[in-house]
Design an enzyme around this catalytic site. Sequence first.
Site: not given
Length: 395
Positions: A185, A213, A243
Site C-alpha cells: 500500500s 489494495h 477500499k
Amino acid sequence: MSKELDQYLADNLADLKSRGLYNEIEPLASANGPIITIGQRQLINLSANNYLGLATDSRVVAAAKAGLEKWGAGAGAVRTINGTLQVHLDLEQELAHFKGTEAAIAYQSGFNCNMAAISAVMGKNDVILSDELNHASIIDGCRLSGAKIIRVNHSDMADFRAKAQEVRSSGRYEKAMFITDGVFSMDGDICKLPEIVAIAKEFDLMVYVDDAHGSGVLGHGHGTVKHFGLEKEVEFQIGTLSKAIGVVGGYVAGTQALIDWLKVRSRPFLFSTSMTPADAAAAIQSLQILDQDTRLNDALWENANYFKTQLNQLGFDTGITETPITPVMIGDEQKAQEFSKRLYEEGIYVKSIVFPTVPLGTARVRNMPTAGHTKEMLDQAVAVYERVGREFDLI
C-alpha cells in the site's frame, strides 16, 4: 488523572510534533468523493482508497438503504448466536464467486481478518515467513498466533527460498506459512505471486495473500490472485470491503474446510457482533457491479496511468509503483509534512506518509487517483504539483 500518564503523553506528543511525525486529522464536511469539503473549502481529493468511486455510487447507496429498511440498523448478536442474517450468507456466497473459491467468511474489518485467520490456523509450534513490508494488521496477527515469525526481505525470492529451505530442514515446526500483501500500500508494487507459489510448493508452505489494495484493482477487479490465475494455488485470500468495494468489512476466501474452521475458531467471528446488514447489502451490490462491468476498473487505470505519467515527466520520483497507488518520494519527514500542507493550501488534498507507516527517511505523499476523477481535476493537480514541487526543489 495519573501524573505519570500526563507527563508521558505530553512528552511524547511534543516529540512527535517536533520530528514531523504527528498526524493531524481533518474531518470531512462532505462525502469522500473526488472532490471533498473540509471546513468551507473544496479540494481535489487524492488521498482516499475509494478507487472506483463505489463509496458514493447511487446503486450502492440504494442497496444500503434497502438493506437498512429490511434488516434493521444492526445484526443484534454475534454470528454464532443469532446474528447471522441471510444477507450475510448472500454476501459470503458472492465473495466466494468473486474470488474464485469454494467459500468465504465475512468479518467486521480487514484488520479483523488478519487477527482472525492467522491465529486460528497457526500456533506456537508453527512458523510464519512474512514479507518485511507487510501491513500492520498482518504483523499483529502473526504476533497473536504465537508462531515463530521470520522476516523475509521485501519481494526477495532468493531470500524467501533460502529461509523456506532452512525452516524445513530444521524439522522444528509443524506447519509453515508464507504471508504477503498482494499490493503493497505504501509503494504500490505487486507481490511476485507466481514465484512465491512455486517456492511454497517446493517446501510445502501455505500461501496467504492479503489483497486489500488488489481487490477491485488488479485482475479486472477480482484481485491479485486472479491477476496471476492462481486461485487454486493460494490457500488464503484476504480482503477488505472498505477500499475499492466502497463499504466496510473484510473477508477470507478459501476452501470450504478452511471457512468451516474459521467459523468455529476465529475469535473476531466468535466474539464480535456481525457487520451491519446495510453494509453487507451494499457490499453485495458493489461486487455485482464489478463482476458484470469493467468500465470503472478501466477508468481507474486510465486515470492512474495518465496522472503518473504527468508527474514523471515533471521529474517527480514515484518510486517502484505498478498500480494506481502513486507516491511522490520526499525522504525527510518534516519536508513531507510541509509539502502536503502547501498542496492543501493550493486546493489539493494529499496526505503525507511518515514513520512508523513507512521507514524513517522514506517519507512521501501518497496519491490515490480514482475512477471518479476527471482529466480536468488531474490536470489541475499536476499544475499545483509543478508549482509547489519547484518551491521545494523536488523537480
